[in-house]
Design a protein around this motif. Structure first.
Motif, PDB file in Angstrom:
ATOM      1  N   TRP A 184      -1.616 -17.173  44.613  1.00 40.04           N
ATOM      2  CA  TRP A 184      -0.811 -18.085  45.420  1.00 40.04           C
ATOM      3  C   TRP A 184      -0.023 -17.368  46.491  1.00 40.04           C
ATOM      4  N   GLU A 198       2.076 -26.960  32.267  1.00 41.48           N
ATOM      5  CA  GLU A 198       0.802 -27.121  32.956  1.00 41.48           C
ATOM      6  C   GLU A 198      -0.193 -26.128  32.369  1.00 41.48           C
ATOM      7  N   THR A 199      -1.391 -26.584  32.135  1.00 44.29           N
ATOM      8  CA  THR A 199      -2.440 -25.717  31.621  1.00 44.29           C
ATOM      9  C   THR A 199      -3.557 -25.636  32.651  1.00 44.29           C
ATOM     10  N   ASP A 200      -3.890 -24.427  33.039  1.00 40.62           N
ATOM     11  CA  ASP A 200      -4.992 -24.192  33.965  1.00 40.62           C
ATOM     12  C   ASP A 200      -6.046 -23.370  33.238  1.00 40.62           C
ATOM     13  N   TYR A 201      -7.299 -23.622  33.569  1.00 37.36           N
ATOM     14  CA  TYR A 201      -8.400 -22.909  32.935  1.00 37.36           C
ATOM     15  C   TYR A 201      -9.175 -22.126  33.981  1.00 37.36           C
ATOM     16  N   ALA A 202      -9.675 -20.981  33.586  1.00 32.16           N
ATOM     17  CA  ALA A 202     -10.484 -20.160  34.480  1.00 32.16           C
ATOM     18  C   ALA A 202     -11.528 -19.427  33.641  1.00 32.16           C
ATOM     19  N   TRP A 246      -3.291 -14.508  38.481  1.00 30.88           N
ATOM     20  CA  TRP A 246      -3.226 -15.937  38.796  1.00 30.88           C
ATOM     21  C   TRP A 246      -2.087 -16.227  39.776  1.00 30.88           C
ATOM     22  N   TYR A 289      -2.045 -13.395  34.047  1.00 29.85           N
ATOM     23  CA  TYR A 289      -0.966 -14.173  34.643  1.00 29.85           C
ATOM     24  C   TYR A 289      -0.595 -13.599  36.016  1.00 29.85           C
TER      25      TYR A 289
END
Length: 98
Positions: free
Chosen positions: A31, A8-12, A27, A24
Motif C-alpha cells: 500500500w 478484516e481478513t484478506d487472503y493471498a 502486505w 504482514y
C-alpha cells in the motif's frame, strides 16, 4: 462517542516461505505505492475525478515530474499548486532557473 472495532481478513496465495510478521510487512508495503504515488496525484491534482481519457498517461507522467520537482525543492505539493496557480511566473522560474 463509541468507536467501533472491526476485523478484516484478506487472503493471498504465494510460494514464499516467510514468517507471519514478514508477510504482514510485505502486505502493508504494497500500500506504500498507493500512499506515496497515487494518493498525492488524486488529492493535489484531482486525478481521480478527471474525465480526461485522451492523453491521460501523458498527464500522469507530467504530474509525477511536477510532484518530484516540488519534492526536490522541499515544497509542499498542495500549497505549491495553489501558490503557483496564483503566481504562474514563479512556476516558470522554478521550471527554468537562470
Amino acid at each position: 462517542m463509541h468507536r467501533q472495532v472491526s476485523q478484516e481478513t484478506d487472503y493471498a496465495i504465494t510460494s514464499l516461505v516467510r514468517t507471519p510478521q514478514d508477510f504482514y510487512a510485505l502486505w502493508r508495503g504494497h500500500w506504500q505505492v498507493e500512499n506515496c504515488l497515487h494518493h498525492p496525484r488524486g488529492t493535489v491534482f484531482g486525478e481521480d475525478a478527471s474525465r480526461s481519457r485522451k492523453g491521460a498517461a501523458g498527464l500522469m507522467y507530467f504530474r509525477d515530474v511536477l510532484l518530484n520537482l516540488l519534492h526536490l525543492n522541499n515544497l509542499s505539493p498542495l500549497h505549491s499548486i495553489r501558490y503557483f496557480s496564483a503566481n504562474p511566473n514563479e512556476l516558470y522560474r522554478l521550471l527554468c532557473p537562470s
